[in-house]
Design an enzyme around this catalytic site. Sequence first.
Site, PDB file in Angstrom:
ATOM      1  N   ASP A  19       0.731  -1.187  -0.040  1.00 20.13           N
ATOM      2  CA  ASP A  19      -0.047  -0.033   0.026  1.00 20.13           C
ATOM      3  C   ASP A  19       1.190   1.188  -0.067  1.00 20.13           C
ATOM      4  OD1 ASP A  19      -2.269   1.926   0.652  1.00 20.13           O
ATOM      5  OD2 ASP A  19      -3.611  -0.181   1.093  1.00 20.13           O
ATOM      6  N   HIS A  34       2.313   2.244  -3.002  1.00 21.07           N
ATOM      7  CA  HIS A  34       1.355   3.242  -3.648  1.00 21.07           C
ATOM      8  C   HIS A  34       1.986   4.346  -3.704  1.00 21.07           C
ATOM      9  CE1 HIS A  34      -2.203   0.179  -3.470  1.00 21.07           C
ATOM     10  NE2 HIS A  34      -1.380  -0.540  -3.840  1.00 21.07           N
TER      11      HIS A  34
END
Length: 432
Positions: free
Chosen positions: A253, A276
């Site tokens: 993430d 991310h």
Amino acid sequence: TRIKDRGGFHKDRMAFRNVAMRVLLLMVVVSAAYAKGKEEKKESADGPAASGPAASGPGGEYDITKLGAKPDGKTDSTKAVEEAWASACGGTGKQTIVIPKGDFLTGALNFTGPCKGDGVTIKLEGNLLASNDLSKFPSNWIEIMRIKNLVITGKGSIDGQGKAVWTKNSCQKNYNCKILPNSLVLDFCDDALIEGISIINSKFFHMNIYECKGVTVKDVKVNAPGDSPNTDGIHMGDSSNVNIIDTTIAVGDDCISIGPGSKQVNISGVTCGPGHGISIGSLGRYKDEKDVTDIHVKNCVFKGSTNGLRIKSYEDSKSPLVASKISYENIKMDDSGYPIIIDQKYCPNKLCTAKGDSSRVTVKDVTFKNITGTSSTPEAVSLLCSDKKPCEGVTMSDVKIEYSGKNNKTMAVCTNVKVTATGVDKANACAA
């Protein structure tokens, strides 16, 4: 007569010596009793924490193996680690907890202050392993609360062993999902240093910083597979003066997520990927979130991350807030997706409730300087601002990012924003 007198003299002298010995013995007993009573009184005044195990080394050092911890990776060492904390937190001066080489399995660890001394250092040379029995975690794994002058240092690791439970994560489908344990959580801590250690395979976030002032994360390695769900590297919220330096993050993430209420954040020398990106937000998910301001990211590298420099806010944001005074400088992109992105229409998995654009988040005073490298998506620059709250004061200089694919041209996609640009490749420039 002289002989008799001499015998009487000797008897008198012996009697005197016997009396003297008794008096001396009585004084020793009284003195010992007084000392014991004084020590017991001191222990009582110091409270429960001071009655823990004796220090196993000079200067208030507590080695968890001398308190019963087993370095076999199977025996539950929770009690030994918490006993070490209780003794260190209850002691005066500088206190140290030693986690030596080996694998130590634990359930939830709650390190709560305030402590009596001048700070606690945790020397992590071995590996802490989180149990995969989720019933052992009411909330987080290692939660450190209300501590000043905390240091966690060493070459060891905090291993969440998340692979065994990642399938139990339903947050991709459900707003109100059950949150799995975060690995390392700092709540209401001031002046903390996390240095040299590794944090790996968290069940949820690897590190969460909440309501803290003055936290430095330096030379730390954070690692989990790129497809591990919600394994943010470092998340922060409602905190100030946070510094993340020379740290490598590869997760499933956000490498770093900067939540509402964050201010005076400096990120330098970070390598991100997979992951991310470095994200401000998401913002606006909950009511009464606080502003984000003074965020500075420089001298960082992104390698194969799905995003680069990202600001994201929900299109159905619940309350007004402002994200401002944000700068990105000297950033290298290596085949990263969406290297520069502001997304005010963020709506993961189509879970938003509003129809149309109802954003109440203002994004302003954002600078991108010397951002270079390659993009894995044609949209090297993507500024998707709200029609109700257009982005303000966006400046770009020396931005040169090229799409690494074939048969497609690099482009900038921009809505509801005016950009002041100098030294920007035409393909990266937003039309005025």
